[in-house]
Design a protein around this motif. Structure first.
Motif, short mmCIF file in Angstrom:
data_model
loop_
_atom_site.label_atom_id
_atom_site.label_comp_id
_atom_site.label_asym_id
_atom_site.label_seq_id
_atom_site.Cartn_x
_atom_site.Cartn_y
_atom_site.Cartn_z
N TYR A 12 35.20 14.07 -80.17
CA TYR A 12 36.65 13.91 -80.29
C TYR A 12 37.15 13.09 -79.11
O TYR A 12 36.72 13.29 -77.99
CB TYR A 12 37.34 15.28 -80.26
CG TYR A 12 36.79 16.25 -81.28
CD1 TYR A 12 37.43 16.43 -82.50
CD2 TYR A 12 35.65 16.99 -81.03
CE1 TYR A 12 36.94 17.31 -83.44
CE2 TYR A 12 35.14 17.88 -81.97
CZ TYR A 12 35.79 18.04 -83.17
OH TYR A 12 35.30 18.91 -84.10
N ILE A 21 44.32 11.46 -81.91
CA ILE A 21 42.97 11.93 -81.60
C ILE A 21 42.12 11.63 -82.83
O ILE A 21 42.52 11.91 -83.95
CB ILE A 21 42.94 13.43 -81.29
CG1 ILE A 21 43.82 13.77 -80.09
CG2 ILE A 21 41.49 13.91 -81.07
CD1 ILE A 21 43.37 13.19 -78.78
N VAL A 31 38.27 12.16 -84.67
CA VAL A 31 37.00 12.88 -84.67
C VAL A 31 35.99 11.93 -85.29
O VAL A 31 36.25 11.31 -86.33
CB VAL A 31 37.07 14.25 -85.38
CG1 VAL A 31 37.56 14.13 -86.81
CG2 VAL A 31 35.72 14.94 -85.34
N CYS A 74 44.34 13.13 -85.95
CA CYS A 74 45.46 14.03 -85.70
C CYS A 74 46.37 13.35 -84.70
O CYS A 74 45.95 13.04 -83.58
CB CYS A 74 44.97 15.38 -85.17
SG CYS A 74 46.31 16.58 -84.93
N VAL A 103 41.08 15.36 -92.15
CA VAL A 103 39.63 15.29 -91.99
C VAL A 103 39.05 15.06 -93.38
O VAL A 103 39.46 15.71 -94.35
CB VAL A 103 39.05 16.58 -91.37
CG1 VAL A 103 37.53 16.52 -91.31
CG2 VAL A 103 39.63 16.82 -89.98
N ILE A 152 35.68 21.54 -87.99
CA ILE A 152 35.98 20.24 -87.38
C ILE A 152 37.49 20.02 -87.28
O ILE A 152 37.99 19.55 -86.26
CB ILE A 152 35.27 19.11 -88.14
CG1 ILE A 152 33.75 19.25 -87.94
CG2 ILE A 152 35.77 17.74 -87.70
CD1 ILE A 152 32.91 18.34 -88.82
N GLU A 173 38.98 22.12 -84.44
CA GLU A 173 38.67 21.52 -83.12
C GLU A 173 39.46 20.25 -82.89
O GLU A 173 39.89 19.97 -81.77
CB GLU A 173 37.17 21.26 -82.99
CG GLU A 173 36.36 22.51 -82.72
CD GLU A 173 36.84 23.30 -81.51
OE1 GLU A 173 37.03 22.70 -80.43
OE2 GLU A 173 37.03 24.52 -81.64
N LEU A 174 39.66 19.47 -83.94
CA LEU A 174 40.48 18.26 -83.84
C LEU A 174 41.90 18.63 -83.43
O LEU A 174 42.48 18.04 -82.51
CB LEU A 174 40.46 17.50 -85.17
CG LEU A 174 41.36 16.29 -85.30
CD1 LEU A 174 40.99 15.21 -84.29
CD2 LEU A 174 41.28 15.74 -86.73
N THR A 219 42.07 19.82 -79.86
CA THR A 219 41.98 18.69 -78.94
C THR A 219 43.33 18.00 -78.80
O THR A 219 43.75 17.66 -77.69
CB THR A 219 40.90 17.69 -79.40
OG1 THR A 219 39.65 18.38 -79.52
CG2 THR A 219 40.74 16.53 -78.44
#
Length: 170
Positions: free
Chosen positions: A5, A60, A62, A72, A93, A102, A105-106, A109
């Motif tokens: 990321y 951001i 990924v 994102c 995603v 995922i 976490e994206l 972040t």
């Protein structure tokens, strides 16, 4: 998989455009913008922000290796009295990567990067009420509903409600 990321850089702008248009085309019911209106623009709004590395705005990405598989976005309110507020936008995603954590976490972040800005005290977002996976992800990240806009989106004769959610800096 080699998942990582990071903030998108000017060299990522073309890949951002592709994935942004992809999400609008494949999941039109989940976004306020439409594929038809966005694809004709010479530059998407966040595409320009990525190219210019605009203060108060970022995306951001990924990646699986070198392939951009999700985005994102974040946008800080520009007015003096609301600069403490930021909005999470354009969360997406690719479907083949869903169910692997995922997306969460994206989002985490993006939240981390947003709260690195000392001015930011709260993050807002809007999500289609029937989008179960997105709602679950936002709730897992700590967002709470503060409102519901009935019939917020209208496509043809079909309406969708929009959940309004907030996350406060801890």
């Amino acid at each position: 998989m080699r998942i990582h990321y990071r903030k998108l850089l000017p060299t990522d702008a073309k890949e951002y455009r592709k994935i942004r248009l992809e999400c609008l085309e494949k999941y039109q019911e989940n976004f306020g913008s439409t594929f038809q209106e966005e694809r004709t623009k010479p530059k998407l709004a966040m595409e320009e922000s990525i190219e210019q590395q605009t203060n108060g705005k970022f995306v951001i990405g990924v990646f699986n290796g070198e392939e951009l598989i999700g985005i994102c976005g974040f946008s800080q309110e520009p007015r003096a009295k609301t600069r403490h507020i930021g909005t999470i936008i354009q969360m997406y995603v690719r479907a083949e990567y869903s169910g692997k954590g995922i997306g969460l976490e994206l989002l985490k972040t993006a939240i981390y990067e947003a709260f690195k800005m000392t001015e930011i005290e709260q993050l807002l977002l809007g999500v289609v009420a029937t989008n179960k996976s997105a709602n679950k992800t936002y709730e897992q990240a700590g967002f709470q509903q503060y409102g519901l806009l009935k019939n917020y989106f209208k496509a043809g004769e079909t309406y969708s409600d929009q959940r309004l959610m907030v996350l406060y800096r801890k």
